[in-house]
Scaffold this motif. Structure first.
Motif, PDB file in Angstrom:
ATOM      1  N   ASN A 222      40.815  25.641  35.470  1.00 34.00           N
ATOM      2  CA  ASN A 222      42.071  26.383  35.398  1.00 34.00           C
ATOM      3  C   ASN A 222      41.749  27.852  35.648  1.00 34.00           C
ATOM      4  OD1 ASN A 222      44.579  27.428  34.945  1.00 34.00           O
ATOM      5  ND2 ASN A 222      44.780  26.705  32.840  1.00 34.00           N
ATOM      6  N   ALA A 223      41.850  28.251  36.907  1.00 33.34           N
ATOM      7  CA  ALA A 223      41.433  29.601  37.289  1.00 33.34           C
ATOM      8  C   ALA A 223      42.314  30.682  36.684  1.00 33.34           C
ATOM      9  CB  ALA A 223      41.438  29.727  38.818  1.00 33.34           C
ATOM     10  N   SER A 224      43.526  30.324  36.287  1.00 32.33           N
ATOM     11  CA  SER A 224      44.450  31.338  35.771  1.00 32.33           C
ATOM     12  C   SER A 224      44.046  31.868  34.407  1.00 32.33           C
ATOM     13  CB  SER A 224      45.868  30.758  35.695  1.00 32.33           C
ATOM     14  OG  SER A 224      45.918  29.682  34.773  1.00 32.33           O
ATOM     15  N   VAL A 225      43.095  31.201  33.728  1.00 33.51           N
ATOM     16  CA  VAL A 225      42.695  31.646  32.390  1.00 33.51           C
ATOM     17  C   VAL A 225      41.405  32.464  32.426  1.00 33.51           C
ATOM     18  CG1 VAL A 225      43.832  29.695  31.282  1.00 33.51           C
ATOM     19  CG2 VAL A 225      41.437  29.491  31.953  1.00 33.51           C
ATOM     20  N   ILE A 226      40.934  32.838  33.624  1.00 32.95           N
ATOM     21  CA  ILE A 226      39.736  33.667  33.718  1.00 32.95           C
ATOM     22  C   ILE A 226      40.024  35.055  33.148  1.00 32.95           C
ATOM     23  CG2 ILE A 226      38.101  34.769  35.302  1.00 32.95           C
ATOM     24  CD1 ILE A 226      38.453  32.472  37.206  1.00 32.95           C
ATOM     25  N   THR A 227      39.156  35.495  32.246  1.00 29.47           N
ATOM     26  CA  THR A 227      39.304  36.815  31.638  1.00 29.47           C
ATOM     27  C   THR A 227      38.238  37.766  32.189  1.00 29.47           C
ATOM     28  OG1 THR A 227      37.835  36.265  29.799  1.00 29.47           O
ATOM     29  CG2 THR A 227      40.180  35.747  29.537  1.00 29.47           C
ATOM     30  N   ILE A 228      38.347  39.034  31.807  1.00 27.73           N
ATOM     31  CA  ILE A 228      37.346  40.011  32.243  1.00 27.73           C
ATOM     32  C   ILE A 228      35.964  39.627  31.729  1.00 27.73           C
ATOM     33  CG2 ILE A 228      36.591  42.412  32.018  1.00 27.73           C
ATOM     34  CD1 ILE A 228      39.476  43.266  32.021  1.00 27.73           C
ATOM     35  N   SER A 229      35.898  39.168  30.486  1.00 21.33           N
ATOM     36  CA  SER A 229      34.600  38.761  29.929  1.00 21.33           C
ATOM     37  C   SER A 229      34.039  37.561  30.674  1.00 21.33           C
ATOM     38  CB  SER A 229      34.740  38.443  28.438  1.00 21.33           C
ATOM     39  OG  SER A 229      35.625  37.353  28.236  1.00 21.33           O
ATOM     40  N   ASP A 230      34.914  36.634  31.080  1.00 23.73           N
ATOM     41  CA  ASP A 230      34.455  35.486  31.872  1.00 23.73           C
ATOM     42  C   ASP A 230      33.892  35.943  33.210  1.00 23.73           C
ATOM     43  OD1 ASP A 230      35.338  33.827  29.848  1.00 23.73           O
ATOM     44  OD2 ASP A 230      37.269  33.434  30.804  1.00 23.73           O
ATOM     45  N   LEU A 231      34.591  36.890  33.852  1.00 27.15           N
ATOM     46  CA  LEU A 231      34.137  37.411  35.139  1.00 27.15           C
ATOM     47  C   LEU A 231      32.791  38.115  34.994  1.00 27.15           C
ATOM     48  CD1 LEU A 231      34.568  38.035  38.137  1.00 27.15           C
ATOM     49  CD2 LEU A 231      35.903  40.049  37.439  1.00 27.15           C
ATOM     50  N   ILE A 232      32.665  38.924  33.954  1.00 25.27           N
ATOM     51  CA  ILE A 232      31.399  39.635  33.722  1.00 25.27           C
ATOM     52  C   ILE A 232      30.272  38.641  33.472  1.00 25.27           C
ATOM     53  CG2 ILE A 232      30.188  41.191  32.144  1.00 25.27           C
ATOM     54  CD1 ILE A 232      32.823  42.676  31.767  1.00 25.27           C
ATOM     55  N   THR A 233      30.572  37.596  32.691  1.00 30.29           N
ATOM     56  CA  THR A 233      29.559  36.571  32.420  1.00 30.29           C
ATOM     57  C   THR A 233      29.109  35.887  33.702  1.00 30.29           C
ATOM     58  OG1 THR A 233      30.471  36.158  30.213  1.00 30.29           O
ATOM     59  CG2 THR A 233      29.075  34.452  31.149  1.00 30.29           C
ATOM     60  N   SER A 234      30.073  35.548  34.567  1.00 32.36           N
ATOM     61  CA  SER A 234      29.738  34.903  35.836  1.00 32.36           C
ATOM     62  C   SER A 234      28.909  35.832  36.714  1.00 32.36           C
ATOM     63  CB  SER A 234      31.021  34.492  36.572  1.00 32.36           C
ATOM     64  OG  SER A 234      31.750  33.535  35.834  1.00 32.36           O
ATOM     65  N   LEU A 235      29.268  37.120  36.744  1.00 32.54           N
ATOM     66  CA  LEU A 235      28.519  38.079  37.547  1.00 32.54           C
ATOM     67  C   LEU A 235      27.087  38.235  37.034  1.00 32.54           C
ATOM     68  CD1 LEU A 235      31.242  40.849  38.069  1.00 32.54           C
ATOM     69  CD2 LEU A 235      30.240  39.402  39.836  1.00 32.54           C
ATOM     70  N   VAL A 236      26.937  38.323  35.720  1.00 32.06           N
ATOM     71  CA  VAL A 236      25.603  38.519  35.139  1.00 32.06           C
ATOM     72  C   VAL A 236      24.743  37.280  35.344  1.00 32.06           C
ATOM     73  CG1 VAL A 236      24.336  38.841  32.985  1.00 32.06           C
ATOM     74  CG2 VAL A 236      26.375  40.217  33.446  1.00 32.06           C
ATOM     75  N   VAL A 237      25.289  36.112  34.994  1.00 33.88           N
ATOM     76  CA  VAL A 237      24.514  34.873  35.120  1.00 33.88           C
ATOM     77  C   VAL A 237      24.210  34.579  36.583  1.00 33.88           C
ATOM     78  CG1 VAL A 237      24.535  32.387  34.702  1.00 33.88           C
ATOM     79  CG2 VAL A 237      25.450  33.941  32.984  1.00 33.88           C
TER      80      VAL A 237
END
Length: 314
Positions: free
Chosen positions: A139-154
């Motif tokens: 469910n892409a609509s529930v992506i948050t800023i913290s989720d995005l940062i986590t994906s970028l870091v990992v």
């Protein structure tokens, strides 16, 4: 809705940036699985990530932490996904079972365990369990800023590991015998390589779902292979295709409205793959057909010439 309006909206902006990040990392790291003819390994990882995320959820709930914490779920998926890859390769190494059969066995085993845990969570009284089943389809609509940062870091860590061990990964992919002669441990290199592929697969769990992540890991490298001849160019092209295809698919889901983001991204990547098959200058289906046609004409011309020479000698 114009791109400017989409980027002005926080939810839409997170969807575009999140899916593009997932596509870039998955496309780049999926190249090694594709070249090693183990593309199914991404399917194993994605299905094994289900019990990993659910076990992480239960552990977090048990210690009083938010069970839907993105970092915790990714860690759980990475650990269990890596174990699934190790298990599949161990089956092949210790028995006469081929890698494709081993991967199918491991896929169904881990996914079955995941479904049992999911049923337990669904029927139990666990805080924050609402929406946990959406990890199957995303469910892409529930992506948050913290989720995005986590994906970028990992994802950045996985790409950094790939750059650090580039020579080992390349040798293991193209010439494993030479890799062993140079003293590289095949098991250690495989573990590092497949760990990066696991990361590439599981960072898209929340946005795309476990079921569709295989397309993000397999389709961009397959399309990029039609346009490139070297490993660096293939990895770069695959990353670009993954990011652009994911962005276009997410944009279409926003503009059309009511369409699921994951399936539209998969269809977009498939269209790019078909275009690559038909339009790539050196490896396309059309180019191959022209080469075969030219070769047949040259063969017929040569046979006619030889026949004429033979007739003249008579």
């Amino acid at each position: 809705m114009s791109p400017v309006e989409i980027f002005a909206d926080h939810t839409y902006r997170m969807v575009l940036l999140g899916t593009a990040t997932i596509g870039l990392v998955s496309g780049a790291l999926g190249s090694f699985a594709y070249l090693r003819k183990q593309s199914l390994i991404s399917d194993v990882i994605s299905h094994a990530a289900l019990p990993g995320t659910l076990i992480a959820f239960l552990v977090c709930v048990a210690i009083g932490v938010d069970g839907r914490s993105m970092p915790a779920l990714i860690v759980g998926a990475i650990v269990v996904g890596t174990l699934a890859v190790i298990f599949a390769n161990a089956i092949t190494r210790l028995s006469i079972i081929r890698i494709d059969a081993a991967m199918a066995i491991v896929l169904t085993l881990f996914f079955g365990v995941g479904m049992l845990i999911l049923r337990t969570i669904t029927n139990g009284d666990y805080p924050g369990k609402g929406g946990i089943s959406s990890y199957l389809f995303g469910n892409a609509s529930v992506i948050t800023i913290s989720d995005l940062i986590t994906s970028l870091v990992v994802g950045g860590i996985a790409l950094a590991l790939t750059a650090l061990f580039w020579k080992e990964f390349a040798l293991r992919t193209f010439d494993p015998d030479h890799s062993r002669v140079l003293g590289f441990s095949g098991r250690r290199v495989d573990l590092a390589m497949f760990t990066t592929i696991v990361i590439a697969t599981v960072i898209g769990v929340k946005a795309v779902g476990l079921v569709l992540m295989v397309a993000f890991v397999v389709t961009p490298p397959a399309a990029a292979r039609q346009w490139t001849r070297t490993l660096p160019s293939m990895v770069a092209c695959s990353a670009a295709i993954g990011a652009v295809g994911s962005g276009i698919g997410a944009y279409l889901s926003i503009v059309l409205g009511g369409w699921a983001t994951g399936p539209l991204i998969v269809l977009t990547l498939f269209v790019i793959f078909v275009i690559s098959l038909l339009a790539a200058p050196d490896r396309s289906v059309v180019t191959g057909w022209r080469r075969r046609r030219r070769a047949r004409r040259e063969l017929l011309r040569r046979l006619e010439t030889e026949a004429a020479v033979a007739e003249g000698l008579r």
